[in-house]
Design a protein around this motif. Structure first.
Motif, PDB file in Angstrom:
ATOM      1  N   GLU A  73      21.910  76.929  95.450  1.00  0.00           N
ATOM      2  CA  GLU A  73      20.559  77.275  95.915  1.00  0.00           C
ATOM      3  C   GLU A  73      19.610  76.093  95.760  1.00  0.00           C
ATOM      4  OE1 GLU A  73      19.314  80.697  93.759  1.00  0.00           O
ATOM      5  OE2 GLU A  73      20.741  82.051  94.731  1.00  0.00           O
ATOM      6  N   GLY A  74      19.668  75.430  94.601  1.00  0.00           N
ATOM      7  CA  GLY A  74      18.810  74.272  94.386  1.00  0.00           C
ATOM      8  C   GLY A  74      19.121  73.142  95.345  1.00  0.00           C
ATOM      9  N   ALA A  75      20.403  72.917  95.590  1.00  0.00           N
ATOM     10  CA  ALA A  75      20.796  71.856  96.512  1.00  0.00           C
ATOM     11  C   ALA A  75      20.373  72.172  97.934  1.00  0.00           C
ATOM     12  CB  ALA A  75      22.313  71.655  96.453  1.00  0.00           C
ATOM     13  N   HIS A  82      22.808  64.221  99.527  1.00  0.00           N
ATOM     14  CA  HIS A  82      23.570  63.322  98.654  1.00  0.00           C
ATOM     15  C   HIS A  82      24.037  63.998  97.372  1.00  0.00           C
ATOM     16  CE1 HIS A  82      22.289  60.072 101.265  1.00  0.00           C
ATOM     17  NE2 HIS A  82      21.032  60.418 101.076  1.00  0.00           N
ATOM     18  N   VAL A  83      23.875  65.308  97.267  1.00  0.00           N
ATOM     19  CA  VAL A  83      24.185  65.997  96.022  1.00  0.00           C
ATOM     20  C   VAL A  83      25.646  65.817  95.592  1.00  0.00           C
ATOM     21  CG1 VAL A  83      24.254  68.231  94.857  1.00  0.00           C
ATOM     22  CG2 VAL A  83      22.327  67.651  96.326  1.00  0.00           C
ATOM     23  N   PRO A  84      26.637  65.898  96.500  1.00  0.00           N
ATOM     24  CA  PRO A  84      28.029  65.722  96.043  1.00  0.00           C
ATOM     25  C   PRO A  84      28.263  64.406  95.319  1.00  0.00           C
ATOM     26  CG  PRO A  84      27.993  66.651  98.241  1.00  0.00           C
ATOM     27  CD  PRO A  84      26.579  66.278  97.926  1.00  0.00           C
ATOM     28  N   SER A  85      27.700  63.303  95.832  1.00  0.00           N
ATOM     29  CA  SER A  85      27.912  62.011  95.179  1.00  0.00           C
ATOM     30  C   SER A  85      27.168  61.931  93.849  1.00  0.00           C
ATOM     31  CB  SER A  85      27.461  60.870  96.103  1.00  0.00           C
ATOM     32  OG  SER A  85      26.083  60.993  96.427  1.00  0.00           O
ATOM     33  N   VAL A 110      16.177  64.820  91.002  1.00  0.00           N
ATOM     34  CA  VAL A 110      17.498  64.179  90.958  1.00  0.00           C
ATOM     35  C   VAL A 110      18.296  64.523  92.210  1.00  0.00           C
ATOM     36  CG1 VAL A 110      19.680  64.025  89.672  1.00  0.00           C
ATOM     37  CG2 VAL A 110      17.518  64.148  88.444  1.00  0.00           C
ATOM     38  N   TYR A 111      18.001  65.680  92.820  1.00  0.00           N
ATOM     39  CA  TYR A 111      18.692  66.063  94.056  1.00  0.00           C
ATOM     40  C   TYR A 111      18.496  65.020  95.158  1.00  0.00           C
ATOM     41  CZ  TYR A 111      19.671  70.895  92.555  1.00  0.00           C
ATOM     42  OH  TYR A 111      20.144  72.007  91.913  1.00  0.00           O
ATOM     43  N   SER A 112      17.360  64.325  95.124  1.00  0.00           N
ATOM     44  CA  SER A 112      17.033  63.389  96.204  1.00  0.00           C
ATOM     45  C   SER A 112      17.701  62.024  96.037  1.00  0.00           C
ATOM     46  CB  SER A 112      15.509  63.188  96.276  1.00  0.00           C
ATOM     47  OG  SER A 112      15.021  62.585  95.085  1.00  0.00           O
ATOM     48  N   LEU A 113      18.357  61.800  94.895  1.00  0.00           N
ATOM     49  CA  LEU A 113      18.988  60.505  94.656  1.00  0.00           C
ATOM     50  C   LEU A 113      20.247  60.320  95.500  1.00  0.00           C
ATOM     51  CD1 LEU A 113      18.813  60.182  90.765  1.00  0.00           C
ATOM     52  CD2 LEU A 113      17.606  58.760  92.411  1.00  0.00           C
ATOM     53  N   TYR A 142      16.159  63.443  78.868  1.00  0.00           N
ATOM     54  CA  TYR A 142      15.095  62.908  79.718  1.00  0.00           C
ATOM     55  C   TYR A 142      15.682  62.455  81.059  1.00  0.00           C
ATOM     56  CZ  TYR A 142      10.804  60.329  80.820  1.00  0.00           C
ATOM     57  OH  TYR A 142       9.643  59.881  81.411  1.00  0.00           O
ATOM     58  N   PRO A 143      16.068  63.409  81.923  1.00  0.00           N
ATOM     59  CA  PRO A 143      16.717  63.046  83.188  1.00  0.00           C
ATOM     60  C   PRO A 143      15.849  62.199  84.116  1.00  0.00           C
ATOM     61  CG  PRO A 143      16.131  65.387  83.135  1.00  0.00           C
ATOM     62  CD  PRO A 143      15.944  64.863  81.753  1.00  0.00           C
ATOM     63  N   LYS A 144      14.544  62.196  83.870  1.00  0.00           N
ATOM     64  CA  LYS A 144      13.649  61.404  84.725  1.00  0.00           C
ATOM     65  C   LYS A 144      13.959  59.923  84.645  1.00  0.00           C
ATOM     66  CE  LYS A 144       8.800  61.380  86.134  1.00  0.00           C
ATOM     67  NZ  LYS A 144       7.416  61.780  85.780  1.00  0.00           N
ATOM     68  N   VAL A 145      14.692  59.512  83.603  1.00  0.00           N
ATOM     69  CA  VAL A 145      15.050  58.103  83.471  1.00  0.00           C
ATOM     70  C   VAL A 145      15.890  57.650  84.660  1.00  0.00           C
ATOM     71  CG1 VAL A 145      17.177  58.511  82.166  1.00  0.00           C
ATOM     72  CG2 VAL A 145      15.923  56.373  81.860  1.00  0.00           C
ATOM     73  N   MET A 146      16.598  58.592  85.295  1.00  0.00           N
ATOM     74  CA  MET A 146      17.439  58.251  86.437  1.00  0.00           C
ATOM     75  C   MET A 146      16.620  57.971  87.689  1.00  0.00           C
ATOM     76  SD  MET A 146      20.646  60.876  85.966  1.00  0.00           S
ATOM     77  CE  MET A 146      19.641  62.368  85.848  1.00  0.00           C
TER      78      MET A 146
END
Length: 317
Positions: A73-75, A82-85, A110-113, A142-146
């Motif tokens: 749902e989030g994806a 690009h979510v699979p990669s 992070v989904y947009s990375l 702190y996932p924002k670091v990505m």
């Protein structure tokens, strides 16, 4: 679920297993990802990593049915190009599906990375000294670091080493325990260090141990000044000596407000609340005074420039 199992399932998904027994038995066949041969080619089918994210592929990667639905749902909301990669990079990092889902919930950006960009950032953090365990802990907390540009990530460690004189190992510990520091204003960051170093007389090893950079400057100053005005903290002299025994920095910063008041400040919450208000008022008044002084200095500078320009013109005649 163990990291080894998660990686094994992820690799199976990457090579496109065509059957998902769990999904078939539960009537999820329309969601399953299968590789289909191109009818225009008669040669053998070449299996490649899938570029689509389905409930079945998420189940193969180790997510539970509930987790797979939430992730899907989030994806889908983010258009999941690009979510699979991205998931591949996070699984190869050793994060389990439960942690990955929490990361995505905490930081949907992070989904947009792109997977390649994410992997580049992970590799860069490794080069900065964040080894296995510390790296996973940092990203989970702190996932924002990505999402931060590499240039920004480099600025804070450079400041900590060159201006604050922390060792490389100490900087790594700071980044691991307080990754939010990567987004802090550099001037405020340096001022916080100077305040603790000069005003409180604390050296770098104790700062790292007390996780100094987790606490905002305003709270740090408030707790310190409250102790100071109660006669419980004293700035050391040039030899590092005091007339009283100052509490360790970790006892001032690394505890809850309740513990700080009962075991360190020996005061009530009401007293601290009143003091906090007074401190805020003092800082506000000081800010106005500094602003007024700055305006006066600017006016004096303009006057000096005017006189200088006048004199210069006379010399030129």
């Amino acid at each position: 679920m163990g990291t080894h199992v998660c990686r094994k399932r992820m690799l199976r998904w990457m090579w496109g297993w065509s059957v998902c027994p769990v999904a078939v038995s539960r009537g999820h066949m329309p969601f399953c990802y299968t590789h289909q041969a191109n009818p225009s080619h008669s040669g053998p089918v070449t299996h490649r990593p899938g570029n689509q994210l389905t409930l079945c592929s998420l189940l193969e990667m180790g997510f539970s049915e509930t987790q797979a639905k939430e992730m899907h749902e989030g994806a889908t909301k983010s258009r999941w190009k690009h979510v699979p990669s991205v998931l591949t990079a996070l699984l190869l990092l050793g994060l389990n599906p439960s942690t990955i889902l929490k990361i995505m919930q905490k930081c949907p950006e992070v989904y947009s990375l792109k997977g390649a960009d994410l992997q580049q950032r992970i590799d860069h953090l490794r080069k900065m000294g964040l080894v296995e365990g510390s790296l996973q802990r940092m990203i989970s907390h702190y996932p924002k670091v990505m999402l931060l540009p590499v240039k920004r990530v480099n600025m804070v460690p450079r400041l900590l080493r060159e201006k604050c004189l922390f060792t490389i190992h100490q900087v790594t510990d700071i980044l691991r325990d307080s990754p939010e520091v990567l987004e802090e204003d550099l001037a405020q960051l340096e001022f916080k260090f100077q305040y603790v170093y000069f005003r409180m007389g604390v050296r770098q090893p104790e700062m790292v141990k007390a996780k100094l950079f987790r606490l905002p400057l305003s709270e740090l100053r408030c707790r310190h000044c409250f102790l100071e005005r109660r006669g419980l903290y004293q700035t050391p002299d040039k030899k590092g000596q005091t007339l009283i025994l100052n509490p360790p920095l970790k006892d001032v910063l690394c505890v809850s407000e309740e513990t700080y008041l009962t075991q360190v400040a020996m005061a009530t919450a009401e007293e601290f609340h009143v003091f906090r208000k007074l401190m805020a008022r003092e800082q506000e008044e000081k800010g106005r005074e500094d602003e007024y002084s700055s305006d006066e200095d600017e006016e004096d500078k303009d006057d000096d420039d005017e006189h200088w320009n006048t004199g210069y013109k006379k010399d030129r005649k």
